[in-house]
Design a protein around this motif. Structure first.
Motif, PDB file in Angstrom:
ATOM      1  N   ASP A  58      -1.116 -10.374  10.381  1.00 36.52           N
ATOM      2  CA  ASP A  58      -2.122 -10.980   9.515  1.00 36.52           C
ATOM      3  C   ASP A  58      -2.119 -10.381   8.109  1.00 36.52           C
ATOM      4  OD1 ASP A  58      -2.763 -12.455  11.728  1.00 36.52           O
ATOM      5  OD2 ASP A  58      -4.653 -11.428  12.129  1.00 36.52           O
ATOM      6  N   HIS A  59      -1.850  -9.084   8.005  1.00 38.15           N
ATOM      7  CA  HIS A  59      -1.876  -8.433   6.691  1.00 38.15           C
ATOM      8  C   HIS A  59      -1.224  -7.055   6.804  1.00 38.15           C
ATOM      9  CE1 HIS A  59      -3.308  -7.706   2.628  1.00 38.15           C
ATOM     10  NE2 HIS A  59      -3.683  -6.500   3.016  1.00 38.15           N
ATOM     11  N   VAL A  60      -0.702  -6.560   5.679  1.00 37.08           N
ATOM     12  CA  VAL A  60      -0.208  -5.184   5.602  1.00 37.08           C
ATOM     13  C   VAL A  60      -0.825  -4.543   4.363  1.00 37.08           C
ATOM     14  CG1 VAL A  60       1.786  -3.657   5.368  1.00 37.08           C
ATOM     15  CG2 VAL A  60       1.967  -5.731   6.745  1.00 37.08           C
ATOM     16  N   PHE A  61      -1.578  -3.456   4.569  1.00 35.25           N
ATOM     17  CA  PHE A  61      -2.096  -2.670   3.450  1.00 35.25           C
ATOM     18  C   PHE A  61      -0.984  -1.736   3.001  1.00 35.25           C
ATOM     19  CE2 PHE A  61      -6.146  -3.447   5.743  1.00 35.25           C
ATOM     20  CZ  PHE A  61      -6.871  -4.012   4.716  1.00 35.25           C
ATOM     21  N   LYS A  62      -0.502  -1.923   1.780  1.00 35.95           N
ATOM     22  CA  LYS A  62       0.492  -1.000   1.253  1.00 35.95           C
ATOM     23  C   LYS A  62       0.297  -0.743  -0.228  1.00 35.95           C
ATOM     24  CE  LYS A  62       3.804  -4.757   1.114  1.00 35.95           C
ATOM     25  NZ  LYS A  62       5.031  -5.285   1.617  1.00 35.95           N
ATOM     26  N   ASN A  63      -0.498  -1.561  -0.909  1.00 36.14           N
ATOM     27  CA  ASN A  63      -0.717  -1.389  -2.341  1.00 36.14           C
ATOM     28  C   ASN A  63      -1.627  -0.212  -2.677  1.00 36.14           C
ATOM     29  OD1 ASN A  63       0.882  -3.589  -2.790  1.00 36.14           O
ATOM     30  ND2 ASN A  63      -0.816  -5.023  -2.938  1.00 36.14           N
ATOM     31  N   HIS A  64      -2.293   0.352  -1.676  1.00 40.99           N
ATOM     32  CA  HIS A  64      -3.185   1.483  -1.928  1.00 40.99           C
ATOM     33  C   HIS A  64      -2.434   2.721  -2.406  1.00 40.99           C
ATOM     34  CE1 HIS A  64      -1.811   1.816   2.213  1.00 40.99           C
ATOM     35  NE2 HIS A  64      -1.876   3.118   2.046  1.00 40.99           N
ATOM     36  N   SER A  65      -1.135   2.746  -2.251  1.00 41.08           N
ATOM     37  CA  SER A  65      -0.366   3.932  -2.611  1.00 41.08           C
ATOM     38  C   SER A  65       0.368   3.798  -3.941  1.00 41.08           C
ATOM     39  CB  SER A  65       0.645   4.245  -1.507  1.00 41.08           C
ATOM     40  OG  SER A  65       1.515   3.153  -1.324  1.00 41.08           O
ATOM     41  N   CYS A  66       0.210   2.675  -4.635  1.00 39.14           N
ATOM     42  CA  CYS A  66       1.022   2.453  -5.834  1.00 39.14           C
ATOM     43  C   CYS A  66       0.653   3.377  -6.992  1.00 39.14           C
ATOM     44  CB  CYS A  66       0.961   0.990  -6.264  1.00 39.14           C
ATOM     45  SG  CYS A  66      -0.664   0.427  -6.740  1.00 39.14           S
ATOM     46  N   ARG A  67      -0.589   3.868  -7.063  1.00 43.37           N
ATOM     47  CA  ARG A  67      -0.975   4.739  -8.170  1.00 43.37           C
ATOM     48  C   ARG A  67      -1.017   6.212  -7.780  1.00 43.37           C
ATOM     49  NH1 ARG A  67      -4.601   0.431  -8.497  1.00 43.37           N
ATOM     50  NH2 ARG A  67      -6.146   1.702  -7.460  1.00 43.37           N
ATOM     51  N   LEU A  68      -0.598   6.533  -6.588  1.00 38.58           N
ATOM     52  CA  LEU A  68      -0.634   7.917  -6.119  1.00 38.58           C
ATOM     53  C   LEU A  68       0.693   8.606  -6.395  1.00 38.58           C
ATOM     54  CD1 LEU A  68      -2.346   7.374  -2.675  1.00 38.58           C
ATOM     55  CD2 LEU A  68      -3.404   8.196  -4.776  1.00 38.58           C
ATOM     56  N   PRO A  69       0.669   9.931  -6.496  1.00 37.85           N
ATOM     57  CA  PRO A  69       1.941  10.646  -6.658  1.00 37.85           C
ATOM     58  C   PRO A  69       2.875  10.311  -5.499  1.00 37.85           C
ATOM     59  CG  PRO A  69       0.077  12.137  -6.892  1.00 37.85           C
ATOM     60  CD  PRO A  69      -0.476  10.814  -6.464  1.00 37.85           C
ATOM     61  N   ASN A  70       4.150  10.224  -5.793  1.00 31.81           N
ATOM     62  CA  ASN A  70       5.147   9.804  -4.807  1.00 31.81           C
ATOM     63  C   ASN A  70       5.085  10.625  -3.531  1.00 31.81           C
ATOM     64  OD1 ASN A  70       7.173   8.136  -3.975  1.00 31.81           O
ATOM     65  ND2 ASN A  70       8.785   9.415  -4.801  1.00 31.81           N
ATOM     66  N   LYS A  71       4.837  11.905  -3.621  1.00 27.21           N
ATOM     67  CA  LYS A  71       4.835  12.753  -2.424  1.00 27.21           C
ATOM     68  C   LYS A  71       3.654  12.480  -1.509  1.00 27.21           C
ATOM     69  CE  LYS A  71       2.316  16.333  -4.707  1.00 27.21           C
ATOM     70  NZ  LYS A  71       1.788  17.574  -4.649  1.00 27.21           N
ATOM     71  N   SER A  72       2.513  11.993  -2.033  1.00 33.68           N
ATOM     72  CA  SER A  72       1.309  11.899  -1.221  1.00 33.68           C
ATOM     73  C   SER A  72       1.260  10.681  -0.318  1.00 33.68           C
ATOM     74  CB  SER A  72       0.065  11.922  -2.100  1.00 33.68           C
ATOM     75  OG  SER A  72      -0.014  10.740  -2.848  1.00 33.68           O
ATOM     76  N   HIS A  73       1.857   9.549  -0.714  1.00 32.25           N
ATOM     77  CA  HIS A  73       1.678   8.356   0.103  1.00 32.25           C
ATOM     78  C   HIS A  73       2.759   8.162   1.159  1.00 32.25           C
ATOM     79  CE1 HIS A  73       4.146   6.715  -3.242  1.00 32.25           C
ATOM     80  NE2 HIS A  73       4.687   6.004  -2.290  1.00 32.25           N
ATOM     81  N   HIS A  74       3.629   9.114   1.325  1.00 30.66           N
ATOM     82  CA  HIS A  74       4.618   9.010   2.389  1.00 30.66           C
ATOM     83  C   HIS A  74       4.090   9.561   3.706  1.00 30.66           C
ATOM     84  CE1 HIS A  74       7.743   7.414  -0.088  1.00 30.66           C
ATOM     85  NE2 HIS A  74       7.573   8.377  -0.965  1.00 30.66           N
ATOM     86  N   PHE A  75       2.920  10.158   3.682  1.00 31.27           N
ATOM     87  CA  PHE A  75       2.320  10.684   4.892  1.00 31.27           C
ATOM     88  C   PHE A  75       1.483   9.595   5.547  1.00 31.27           C
ATOM     89  CE2 PHE A  75       3.229  14.373   2.318  1.00 31.27           C
ATOM     90  CZ  PHE A  75       3.773  15.241   3.239  1.00 31.27           C
ATOM     91  N   PRO A  76       1.544   9.466   6.848  1.00 38.24           N
ATOM     92  CA  PRO A  76       0.812   8.392   7.526  1.00 38.24           C
ATOM     93  C   PRO A  76      -0.686   8.676   7.609  1.00 38.24           C
ATOM     94  CG  PRO A  76       1.899   9.782   9.133  1.00 38.24           C
ATOM     95  CD  PRO A  76       2.342  10.272   7.779  1.00 38.24           C
ATOM     96  N   PHE A  77      -1.434   7.595   7.763  1.00 37.44           N
ATOM     97  CA  PHE A  77      -2.855   7.728   8.093  1.00 37.44           C
ATOM     98  C   PHE A  77      -2.923   8.128   9.564  1.00 37.44           C
ATOM     99  CE2 PHE A  77      -3.160   4.738   4.531  1.00 37.44           C
ATOM    100  CZ  PHE A  77      -4.100   5.404   3.764  1.00 37.44           C
ATOM    101  N   VAL A  78      -3.745   9.098   9.873  1.00 31.68           N
ATOM    102  CA  VAL A  78      -3.830   9.574  11.249  1.00 31.68           C
ATOM    103  C   VAL A  78      -5.189   9.294  11.886  1.00 31.68           C
ATOM    104  CG1 VAL A  78      -2.010  11.302  11.035  1.00 31.68           C
ATOM    105  CG2 VAL A  78      -4.354  11.903  10.421  1.00 31.68           C
ATOM    106  N   PHE A  79      -6.154   8.816  11.078  1.00 29.32           N
ATOM    107  CA  PHE A  79      -7.478   8.476  11.597  1.00 29.32           C
ATOM    108  C   PHE A  79      -7.892   7.125  11.039  1.00 29.32           C
ATOM    109  CE2 PHE A  79      -7.363  13.118  11.228  1.00 29.32           C
ATOM    110  CZ  PHE A  79      -7.526  13.448  12.560  1.00 29.32           C
ATOM    111  N   LEU A  80      -8.395   6.258  11.904  1.00 26.16           N
ATOM    112  CA  LEU A  80      -8.892   4.944  11.509  1.00 26.16           C
ATOM    113  C   LEU A  80     -10.262   4.731  12.119  1.00 26.16           C
ATOM    114  CD1 LEU A  80      -5.736   2.714  12.218  1.00 26.16           C
ATOM    115  CD2 LEU A  80      -6.478   3.586   9.996  1.00 26.16           C
TER     116      LEU A  80
END
Length: 141
Positions: A58-80
């Motif tokens: 239905d959807h993929v959230f991926k744009n939330h990482s576009c303004r973050l430093p490259n190193k920070s958004h490669h880590f997965p979300f571990v809590f939802l």
């Protein structure tokens, strides 16, 4: 029959756009499954009423990482966590000993949109758990 529930595992037919390992899973009341993948994205899968049908992406959230430093958004979300009314999704990650929280707006109808609402900047303390309180409205917060 007779109060017996079939708990046999069933392999789901996943959409080709999302066949990657997930580290956190959360169902909402509309039978959607939120999957936080190892690449930092969050997929929203529509679950079919029977195991013979295909799961929808239905959807993929991926744009939330576009303004973050490259190193920070490669880590997965571990809590939802999802609010009881199903309008908000909170996602927490920790990266290199720091934590971050992101909030996403979820559609309340079929015409609604998924949207990254806001995020808390990286904190020195890691995120260990997330729980959204209230019904999701400003009055219940």
């Amino acid at each position: 029959k007779n109060g017996v529930i079939n708990l046999d595992p069933t392999k789901l037919n996943l959409p080709s756009g999302f066949k990657r390992p997930s580290v956190a899973l959360k169902f909402d009341w509309q039978k959607r499954l939120y999957c936080a993948s190892i690449d930092g994205s969050i997929a929203v899968l529509g679950m079919p009423p029977t195991s013979n049908e295909k799961v929808t992406l239905d959807h993929v959230f991926k744009n939330h990482s576009c303004r973050l430093p490259n190193k920070s958004h490669h880590f997965p979300f571990v809590f939802l966590d999802i609010t009881s009314d199903g309008n908000w999704l909170a996602a927490g990650r920790f990266s290199s000993g720091k934590g971050a929280v992101h909030i996403f707006a979820l559609p309340s109808s079929e015409a609604g949109n998924y949207q990254h609402w806001w995020s808390v900047p990286e904190m020195e303390a890691t995120v260990n758990c997330i729980k959204l309180l209230g019904g999701g409205s400003a009055e219940s917060s």
